[in-house]
Design a protein around this motif. Structure first.
Motif, PDB file in Angstrom:
ATOM      1  N   GLY A  61       4.746  10.863  -8.513  1.00 14.52           N
ATOM      2  CA  GLY A  61       3.681  11.812  -8.259  1.00 14.52           C
ATOM      3  C   GLY A  61       3.614  12.218  -6.800  1.00 14.52           C
ATOM      4  N   GLY A  62       2.496  12.825  -6.448  1.00 15.15           N
ATOM      5  CA  GLY A  62       2.310  13.313  -5.092  1.00 15.15           C
ATOM      6  C   GLY A  62       1.854  12.221  -4.139  1.00 15.15           C
ATOM      7  N   MET A  63       1.587  12.623  -2.883  1.00 14.63           N
ATOM      8  CA  MET A  63       1.238  11.648  -1.859  1.00 14.63           C
ATOM      9  C   MET A  63      -0.052  10.904  -2.182  1.00 14.63           C
ATOM     10  SD  MET A  63       2.179  10.095   0.813  1.00 14.63           S
ATOM     11  CE  MET A  63       3.468  11.056   1.619  1.00 14.63           C
ATOM     12  N   ALA A  64      -1.043  11.602  -2.710  1.00 15.50           N
ATOM     13  CA  ALA A  64      -2.310  10.937  -3.035  1.00 15.50           C
ATOM     14  C   ALA A  64      -2.090   9.837  -4.071  1.00 15.50           C
ATOM     15  CB  ALA A  64      -3.329  11.951  -3.545  1.00 15.50           C
ATOM     16  N   HIS A  65      -1.251  10.123  -5.068  1.00 19.65           N
ATOM     17  CA  HIS A  65      -0.949   9.133  -6.097  1.00 19.65           C
ATOM     18  C   HIS A  65      -0.207   7.943  -5.503  1.00 19.65           C
ATOM     19  CE1 HIS A  65       1.111   7.330  -9.568  1.00 19.65           C
ATOM     20  NE2 HIS A  65       0.092   7.796 -10.277  1.00 19.65           N
ATOM     21  N   ARG A  66       0.728   8.201  -4.609  1.00 17.21           N
ATOM     22  CA  ARG A  66       1.494   7.119  -3.984  1.00 17.21           C
ATOM     23  C   ARG A  66       0.607   6.247  -3.099  1.00 17.21           C
ATOM     24  NH1 ARG A  66       7.416   8.607  -3.387  1.00 17.21           N
ATOM     25  NH2 ARG A  66       7.721  10.131  -5.038  1.00 17.21           N
ATOM     26  N   LEU A  67      -0.266   6.884  -2.349  1.00 16.63           N
ATOM     27  CA  LEU A  67      -1.196   6.128  -1.517  1.00 16.63           C
ATOM     28  C   LEU A  67      -2.068   5.209  -2.372  1.00 16.63           C
ATOM     29  CD1 LEU A  67      -2.441   8.697   1.148  1.00 16.63           C
ATOM     30  CD2 LEU A  67      -1.568   6.409   1.623  1.00 16.63           C
ATOM     31  N   LEU A  68      -2.574   5.743  -3.462  1.00 18.55           N
ATOM     32  CA  LEU A  68      -3.411   4.946  -4.353  1.00 18.55           C
ATOM     33  C   LEU A  68      -2.626   3.785  -4.949  1.00 18.55           C
ATOM     34  CD1 LEU A  68      -6.110   4.503  -5.761  1.00 18.55           C
ATOM     35  CD2 LEU A  68      -5.365   6.097  -7.551  1.00 18.55           C
ATOM     36  N   ALA A  69      -1.357   4.028  -5.306  1.00 15.46           N
ATOM     37  CA  ALA A  69      -0.522   2.971  -5.880  1.00 15.46           C
ATOM     38  C   ALA A  69      -0.313   1.837  -4.876  1.00 15.46           C
ATOM     39  CB  ALA A  69       0.820   3.545  -6.324  1.00 15.46           C
ATOM     40  N   VAL A  70      -0.033   2.186  -3.619  1.00 14.68           N
ATOM     41  CA  VAL A  70       0.170   1.159  -2.597  1.00 14.68           C
ATOM     42  C   VAL A  70      -1.125   0.407  -2.331  1.00 14.68           C
ATOM     43  CG1 VAL A  70       0.741   0.742  -0.177  1.00 14.68           C
ATOM     44  CG2 VAL A  70       2.106   2.362  -1.517  1.00 14.68           C
ATOM     45  N   THR A  97      -0.640  -9.511   8.136  1.00 15.66           N
ATOM     46  CA  THR A  97      -0.861  -8.130   8.536  1.00 15.66           C
ATOM     47  C   THR A  97       0.258  -7.284   7.931  1.00 15.66           C
ATOM     48  OG1 THR A  97       0.445  -8.264  10.568  1.00 15.66           O
ATOM     49  CG2 THR A  97      -1.855  -8.926  10.706  1.00 15.66           C
ATOM     50  N   VAL A  98      -0.010  -6.007   7.739  1.00 15.75           N
ATOM     51  CA  VAL A  98       0.987  -5.143   7.113  1.00 15.75           C
ATOM     52  C   VAL A  98       0.786  -3.706   7.570  1.00 15.75           C
ATOM     53  CG1 VAL A  98      -0.464  -4.728   5.068  1.00 15.75           C
ATOM     54  CG2 VAL A  98       2.015  -4.453   4.891  1.00 15.75           C
ATOM     55  N   VAL A  99       1.890  -2.985   7.699  1.00 13.10           N
ATOM     56  CA  VAL A  99       1.841  -1.535   7.868  1.00 13.10           C
ATOM     57  C   VAL A  99       2.877  -0.935   6.931  1.00 13.10           C
ATOM     58  CG1 VAL A  99       3.413  -1.563   9.887  1.00 13.10           C
ATOM     59  CG2 VAL A  99       1.933   0.415   9.479  1.00 13.10           C
ATOM     60  N   VAL A 100       2.454   0.078   6.183  1.00 21.96           N
ATOM     61  CA  VAL A 100       3.306   0.746   5.199  1.00 21.96           C
ATOM     62  C   VAL A 100       3.322   2.233   5.519  1.00 21.96           C
ATOM     63  CG1 VAL A 100       3.739   1.211   2.749  1.00 21.96           C
ATOM     64  CG2 VAL A 100       2.584  -0.917   3.436  1.00 21.96           C
ATOM     65  N   VAL A 101       4.511   2.818   5.614  1.00 22.74           N
ATOM     66  CA  VAL A 101       4.608   4.265   5.795  1.00 22.74           C
ATOM     67  C   VAL A 101       5.303   4.870   4.588  1.00 22.74           C
ATOM     68  CG1 VAL A 101       6.786   4.180   7.114  1.00 22.74           C
ATOM     69  CG2 VAL A 101       5.266   6.131   7.362  1.00 22.74           C
ATOM     70  N   LEU A 102       4.761   6.007   4.145  1.00 21.71           N
ATOM     71  CA  LEU A 102       5.307   6.775   3.025  1.00 21.71           C
ATOM     72  C   LEU A 102       5.688   8.160   3.535  1.00 21.71           C
ATOM     73  CD1 LEU A 102       2.432   5.883   0.563  1.00 21.71           C
ATOM     74  CD2 LEU A 102       4.799   5.204   0.186  1.00 21.71           C
ATOM     75  N   ILE A 103       6.851   8.639   3.147  1.00 19.76           N
ATOM     76  CA  ILE A 103       7.254  10.013   3.495  1.00 19.76           C
ATOM     77  C   ILE A 103       7.689  10.719   2.217  1.00 19.76           C
ATOM     78  CG2 ILE A 103       8.803  11.488   4.822  1.00 19.76           C
ATOM     79  CD1 ILE A 103       9.041   9.326   6.911  1.00 19.76           C
TER      80      ILE A 103
END
Length: 236
Positions: A61-70, A97-103
């Motif tokens: 899906g789109g970015m909003a869906h991916r953000l919600l999944a993470v 601690t964690v940092v996640v980036v999605l592109i």
């Protein structure tokens, strides 16, 4: 179309064990660094649980869906870490601690908890896209400390948000456009506790590899585990 690829490296540094972890999922456009807390058998397990969660996450899906999944996955692993600590470790503190980036396409997003960081380099400029969840960051924001003073502050390693340390995980997130000329750097605090933003910019301008960034931090005296992921785009 730009294809984004990441290269990551983690090393125990001068510690007996490595409680850091990283994730590079080029095909799905997800990269992360994780810094476990709680010592051996706690921090390394917490980091491993988060790494496995992010590696097995179904993205679509789109970015909003991916953000919600993470976010949902990290909330789930937050509860799993707390349950494990209660059942098997007499509620010994453990977390990470964690940092996640999605592109995806021309858009990116970052989610984080704690003091793992995301930087963006473009030409002669390096911007820190995350904000540490620490008391020292508040002093920096208020202009009461310089960057170097903050790095040397006795409470520099105190954080108030991490996966596994509270019943409800408070994740911060941001979305922003991306361009092929940009490069991204994810670091755990073993790197940025000793390398200033100017240090990191110099390394990135000279196209130093992620291994070179780890070496620079260790040469500068880092006493922690060190982890870095470099993400850059290439035309298809």
């Amino acid at each position: 179309m730009t294809i984004w690829r990441g290269q990551g490296r983690t090393h125990k540094g001068r510690r007996a064990t490595n409680e850091d972890a990283l994730v590079c999922r080029d095909g799905e456009g997800l990269w992360a660094v994780i810094d476990g807390m709680g010592g051996h058998d706690a921090g390394d397990l917490a980091a491993s649980m988060i790494r496995q969660c992010l590696e097995g996450l179904s993205l679509g899906g789109g970015m909003a869906h991916r953000l919600l999944a993470v976010e949902t996955a990290l909330q789930t692993v937050n509860h799993a870490i707390r349950h494990h600590a209660a059942m098997h470790m007499r509620s010994k503190p453990m977390g990470a601690t964690v940092v996640v980036v999605l592109i995806q396409g021309e858009e990116a997003a970052v989610l984080w908890a704690g003091d793992a960081r995301l930087y963006r380099q473009e030409g002669e400029r390096l911007d820190m896209l995350t904000r540490d969840h620490t008391p020292v960051q508040a002093l920096l924001d208020a202009g009461e400390l310089t960057e170097v003073e903050a790095m040397q502050h006795p409470r520099a390693h105190v954080i108030y948000q991490a996966v596994g340390t509270g019943d409800k995980l408070q994740l911060e997130q941001a979305r922003f456009p991306v361009a092929q000329a940009q490069r991204f750097l994810l670091t755990t605090d073993g790197i940025h506790s000793v390398l200033t933003k100017d240090d990191l910019l110099s390394l990135m301008r000279h196209r130093v590899s992620e291994s070179g960034i780890l070496k620079a931090a260790l040469d500068k005296g880092s006493r922690d585990n060190v982890t870095a992921v470099l993400v850059q785009g290439n035309p298809e």
